[in-house]
Design a protein around this motif. Structure first.
Motif, PDB file in Angstrom:
ATOM      1  N   GLU A 108      -4.554   2.956   5.373  1.00 21.25           N
ATOM      2  CA  GLU A 108      -3.214   2.691   5.669  1.00 21.25           C
ATOM      3  C   GLU A 108      -2.977   0.964   5.165  1.00 21.25           C
ATOM      4  O   GLU A 108      -1.956   0.720   4.907  1.00 21.25           O
ATOM      5  CB  GLU A 108      -2.831   2.628   7.382  1.00 21.25           C
ATOM      6  CG  GLU A 108      -2.883   4.221   7.665  1.00 21.25           C
ATOM      7  CD  GLU A 108      -2.220   4.295   8.979  1.00 21.25           C
ATOM      8  OE1 GLU A 108      -1.108   3.988   9.325  1.00 21.25           O
ATOM      9  OE2 GLU A 108      -3.167   4.699   9.840  1.00 21.25           O
ATOM     10  N   GLY A 168      -0.211  -3.015   2.820  1.00 22.00           N
ATOM     11  CA  GLY A 168       0.144  -1.918   3.663  1.00 22.00           C
ATOM     12  C   GLY A 168       0.669  -2.553   4.963  1.00 22.00           C
ATOM     13  O   GLY A 168       0.863  -1.638   5.997  1.00 22.00           O
ATOM     14  N   SER A 184       2.453   0.329   7.787  1.00 22.61           N
ATOM     15  CA  SER A 184       2.999   1.577   7.295  1.00 22.61           C
ATOM     16  C   SER A 184       4.280   1.867   7.829  1.00 22.61           C
ATOM     17  O   SER A 184       4.840   3.115   8.264  1.00 22.61           O
ATOM     18  CB  SER A 184       1.951   2.816   7.499  1.00 22.61           C
ATOM     19  OG  SER A 184       1.075   2.774   6.998  1.00 22.61           O
ATOM     20  N   TYR A 194      -7.047   2.724  12.823  1.00 19.05           N
ATOM     21  CA  TYR A 194      -6.478   2.391  11.479  1.00 19.05           C
ATOM     22  C   TYR A 194      -7.754   2.426  10.672  1.00 19.05           C
ATOM     23  O   TYR A 194      -8.892   1.664  10.657  1.00 19.05           O
ATOM     24  CB  TYR A 194      -5.573   1.078  11.392  1.00 19.05           C
ATOM     25  CG  TYR A 194      -4.353   1.313  12.380  1.00 19.05           C
ATOM     26  CD1 TYR A 194      -3.198   1.682  11.998  1.00 19.05           C
ATOM     27  CD2 TYR A 194      -4.684   0.881  13.741  1.00 19.05           C
ATOM     28  CE1 TYR A 194      -2.136   1.589  12.698  1.00 19.05           C
ATOM     29  CE2 TYR A 194      -3.372   0.691  14.386  1.00 19.05           C
ATOM     30  CZ  TYR A 194      -2.197   1.342  13.912  1.00 19.05           C
ATOM     31  OH  TYR A 194      -0.886   1.250  14.871  1.00 19.05           O
TER      32      TYR A 194
END
Length: 254
Positions: A108, A168, A184, A194
């Motif tokens: 992510e 991200g 995200s 994550y």
């Protein structure tokens, strides 16, 4: 110039190997650096004929065009066109590689250590050699899994240093801490897990990032970061996409 000099030490080594089975006494050794090109006439022509094809192939590889840059880019903090480009590139390629290797997750966020970016990009044609200048090290692309709390601590370190190359994520630097962290498109959750894509140097605690060594999990792709950069640049170039500066405010100062 890079790859343009050839030390006669190599010739000495070649001679020693060629005579290894003979009883030979060498009383002294000397060397000098000599430019290598097709006009060279002071070195054994047989050795030159062996070396030059490899030199020419290397020159061709290093001079291969892989992209076009629309503007000069240099690294800067809290963010810059170059740091954003590399972080986004790493995240994109990380997602691709997670699929290629059939991993059960998708990264992510991404992180490209600031000190590892050794030069900038100049407007115009970008060749393979530039990727070696940007990333001259043999670092590999890896994945690390962190808790939301650990990710908060990581971004606090980035904030304390004034910013960096992250993808991200968005956050605000306030009192040298990362505030209002969005991952995200959603607020960072301390209890969540994550995946981050980065390089093995950072993952092993380089640049005082020991928090990454406290990770929950780790995966090494086996791919050199430099090769990932080349792959991405070439892919974009073949699609007619040029390199553009993208300052989107992902890191801002309060």
């Amino acid at each position: 110039m890079m790859f343009r000099t050839f030390s006669l030490t190599v010739l000495i080594t070649y001679f020693l190997l060629a005579t290894a089975c003979k009883s030979t006494h060498i009383s002294s050794v000397s060397y000098q650096n000599t430019a290598v090109d097709e006009q060279i006439n002071t070195i054994d022509s047989n050795l030159v004929s062996i070396y030059l094809p490899y030199k020419n192939k290397l020159d061709n590889d290093m001079n291969r065009v892989i992209s076009v840059c629309e503007t000069d880019m240099v690294k800067n903090k809290p963010e810059s066109g170059l740091t954003n480009l590399l972080a986004d590139l790493l995240l994109e390629e990380g997602k691709t590689e997670a699929g290629n290797q059939s991993l059960n997750f998708v990264p992510e966020v991404s992180f490209f250590n600031y000190g590892g970016i050794r030069t900038g990009l100049q407007k115009g044609i970008i060749k393979v050699g530039k990727a070696f200048e940007i990333m001259p090290f043999e670092n590999e692309m890896v994945f690390v899994q962190l808790t939301g709390t650990q990710l908060q601590q990581f971004y606090d370190l980035i904030a304390e240093s004034g910013g960096g190359s992250v993808g991200g994520v968005r956050f605000v630097i306030s009192d040298k801490k990362a505030k209002h962290i969005i991952v995200s498109g959603k607020p960072l959750q301390p209890e969540n897990k994550y995946w981050m894509v980065t390089n093995d140097y950072a993952a092993n605690g380089g640049d005082d990032l020991s928090i990454l060594r406290q990770r929950l999990d780790f995966k090494n792709t086996g791919l050199k970061i430099r090769d990932v950069i080349i792959r991405n640049f070439e892919k974009q170039h073949k699609s007619g996409i040029t390199l553009k500066e993208n300052l989107d405010g992902r890191i801002s100062n309060e």
